[in-house]
Design an enzyme around this catalytic site. Structure first.
Site, PDB file in Angstrom:
ATOM      1  N   GLU A 167      24.725 -28.452  -8.092  1.00  0.00           N
ATOM      2  CA  GLU A 167      25.238 -28.547  -9.458  1.00  0.00           C
ATOM      3  C   GLU A 167      25.773 -27.236 -10.025  1.00  0.00           C
ATOM      4  O   GLU A 167      25.224 -26.684 -10.991  1.00  0.00           O
ATOM      5  CB  GLU A 167      24.169 -29.134 -10.389  1.00  0.00           C
ATOM      6  N   GLU A 353      20.969 -37.353  -5.940  1.00  0.00           N
ATOM      7  CA  GLU A 353      19.985 -37.507  -7.020  1.00  0.00           C
ATOM      8  C   GLU A 353      20.373 -38.688  -7.891  1.00  0.00           C
ATOM      9  O   GLU A 353      21.547 -38.832  -8.261  1.00  0.00           O
ATOM     10  CB  GLU A 353      19.925 -36.268  -7.943  1.00  0.00           C
TER      11      GLU A 353
HETATM   12  C1  FCB Z   1      19.438 -32.335 -12.153  1.00  0.00           C
HETATM   13  C2  FCB Z   1      18.754 -31.272 -11.334  1.00  0.00           C
HETATM   14  C3  FCB Z   1      17.365 -31.623 -10.905  1.00  0.00           C
HETATM   15  C4  FCB Z   1      16.610 -32.359 -11.983  1.00  0.00           C
HETATM   16  C5  FCB Z   1      17.423 -33.488 -12.561  1.00  0.00           C
HETATM   17  C6  FCB Z   1      16.718 -34.283 -13.627  1.00  0.00           C
HETATM   18  O1  FCB Z   1      20.426 -31.754 -12.948  1.00  0.00           O
HETATM   19  O2  FCB Z   1      19.501 -31.011 -10.175  1.00  0.00           O
HETATM   20  O3  FCB Z   1      16.721 -30.457 -10.493  1.00  0.00           O
HETATM   21  O4  FCB Z   1      16.169 -31.479 -12.941  1.00  0.00           O
HETATM   22  O5  FCB Z   1      18.626 -33.007 -13.074  1.00  0.00           O
END
Ligand code: FCB
Length: 447
Positions: A167, A353
């Site tokens: 990110e 994620e």
């Molecule tokens: C993302 C992050 C991860 C976590 C989620 C909720 O932005 O990569 O570490 O905090 O959000």
């Protein structure tokens, strides 16, 4: 009527974590200080004064946590490697104990039949490198390439799946432009330099990882929010496009061999002084897959327009939001995957994620009831399934997160785990979502 969505046989079912959020043991075995240690120990930076000093104590409990994953039936684990454990001074001397931790973790994962997907940078920059200028300085990108080499040379005989940076938008915006994350610098003027150096670091690392590990499959992880205009009023549409360009395309375009979106460079009045000859080629070094972190969509409204001026229909966010205030919008993941496939040329996508924080009840009788999280995961997996059915090459899905953990500036107040952690005694308790996900991962289908 219940539907049953069967995923391809080789689809990877995984869970995800990050080093600073779970490991703890921040001063053990020669680990150097990271910007998150410094930041979280600075009063007022993290909610409740929480720090990652102990977190989930994973540094000591990793064997149990690997066993937990094996019980969950997942075949893949995305974790991150703490740069200051491996190179306490940021570059130069490798700390054998730091690297040894990940070496043992990788062996244990492979023994349990779980494929490791390490990420090299999930935000824990060695503090010494921040003191020397941090990401606004090009030297940090060069140091990252050395670090990538050191790790890939040690683990590359067993690890084939690598991610460089997690990110970069968050690192840039929250870390350096707004100062809400470590290192806490609110300096909008350095934004473009930070973003550019993160991408150069990524490109250099791709080459270094491949040099150390010819079989490597390498990618970067982007957080991508679809931007929906509040209405089709031209000002709303233009604003949504600009948001998309500055958050999504700013990263997607250069890694795909295009330039930075011109509307954003012009808006920021960036003179591109950090872009050296050859940089855009380095950034565009072909990757094997794109990691997609998806949590929400954003509905974007132009400040200059009043509701009376907006044509119908209006797009309204909601009705459901997570505890982070993020809209629950599963169709956004389907739309996003289709868009990526149509507008870019990535060979494969992994959902690196996806997950949600909700105010879970305390464990009762050894379980935690979290129906909203089950519904969230289920709906998003069905969106992924639909995209695969359309022909988008999505190869796997990682739930964020295996464990409740240190949620950055929110400390321990937001629980994303499918496994509950009691931070007083480190007890792990399965939430209903963990049992649900075990069935999904084991059967390869969602019903
Ligand atoms: C993302 C992050 C991860 C976590 C989620 C909720 O932005 O990569 O570490 O905090 O959000």
């Amino acid at each position: 009527m219940s539907t049953r969505a069967r995923f391809p046989d080789d689809f990877r079912w995984g869970v995800a974590t990050a080093a600073y959020q779970i490991e703890g043991a921040t001063t053990e075995d020669g680990r150097g200080e990271s910007i998150w240690d410094r930041f979280s120990h600075t009063p007022g930076r993290v909610l409740g004064g929480d720090t990652g000093d102990v977190a989930c104590d994973h540094y000591h409990r990793w064997r149990d946590d690997v066993a937990l994953m094996a019980e969950l039936g997942v075949g893949a684990y995305r974790f991150s490697i703490a740069w200051p454990r491996v190179l306490p001074e940021g570059r130069g001397r490798v700390n054998p104990q730091g690297l040894g931790f990940y070496d043992r973790l990788v062996d244990a994962l492979l023994e349990a039949g779980i494929r490791p997907f390490p990420t090299l940078y999930h935000w824990d920059l060695p503090q010494v490198l921040e003191d020397a200028g941090g990401w606004p300085a090009r030297a940090t990108a060069e140091a990252f390439a050395e670090y990538a080499s050191a790790v890939a040379s040690r683990l590359g005989d067993r690890v084939t799946d690598w991610f460089t940076i997690n990110e970069p938008w968050v690192v840039t915006q929250l870390g350096y432009v707004l100062g809400l994350h470590a290192p806490g610098r609110a300096e909008p003027a350095v934004g473009p330099a930070v973003a550019h150096h993160l991408l150069v670091a990524h490109g250099l690392a791709v080459e270094r990882i491949r040099a150390a590990c010819p079989r490597a499959r390498v990618g970067i992880v982007l957080n991508l929010d679809p931007m929906e205009p509040r209405s089709l009023h031209p000002a709303d549409v233009a604003e949504a496009r600009l948001h998309d360009a500055s958050m999504n395309r700013w990263y997607l375009d250069p890694i795909s061999g295009r330039d930075y979106p011109r509307e954003v460079t012009e808006l920021l009045e960036w003179d591109r002084r950090e872009v050296r000859p050859g940089d855009m080629e380095i950034i565009a070094t072909p990757i094997d897959r794109l990691g997609v972190n998806y949590y929400r969509r954003q509905v974007v409204a132009a400040a200059s327009v009043t509701d009376e001026q907006r044509p119908l229909p209006w797009t309204q966010a909601g009705p459901r939001f997570t505890e982070m205030g993020w809209e629950v919008y599963p169709p956004g993941l389907y739309d996003l995957l289709r868009r990526l496939h149509c507008e870019y040329d990535f060979a494969e996508y992994l959902i690196t994620e996806n997950g949600a924080a909700f105010p879970d009840p305390a464990p009762v009788g050894g379980r935690v009831s979290d129906p909203e999280r089950v519904a969230y995961l289920r709906a998003h997996l069905l969106a992924v399934h639909r995209a695969i059915g359309d022909g988008v090459p999505v190869g796997g899905y990682f739930v964020w997160s295996l464990l409740d953990n240190f949620e950055w500036a929110f400390g321990y107040s937001k629980r994303f785990g499918i496994v509950h952690v009691d931070f007083a005694d480190q007890t792990r308790t399965w939430k209903d979502s963990a049992a649900w996900y075990r069935d999904v991962a084991t059967n390869g289908s969602v019903s």
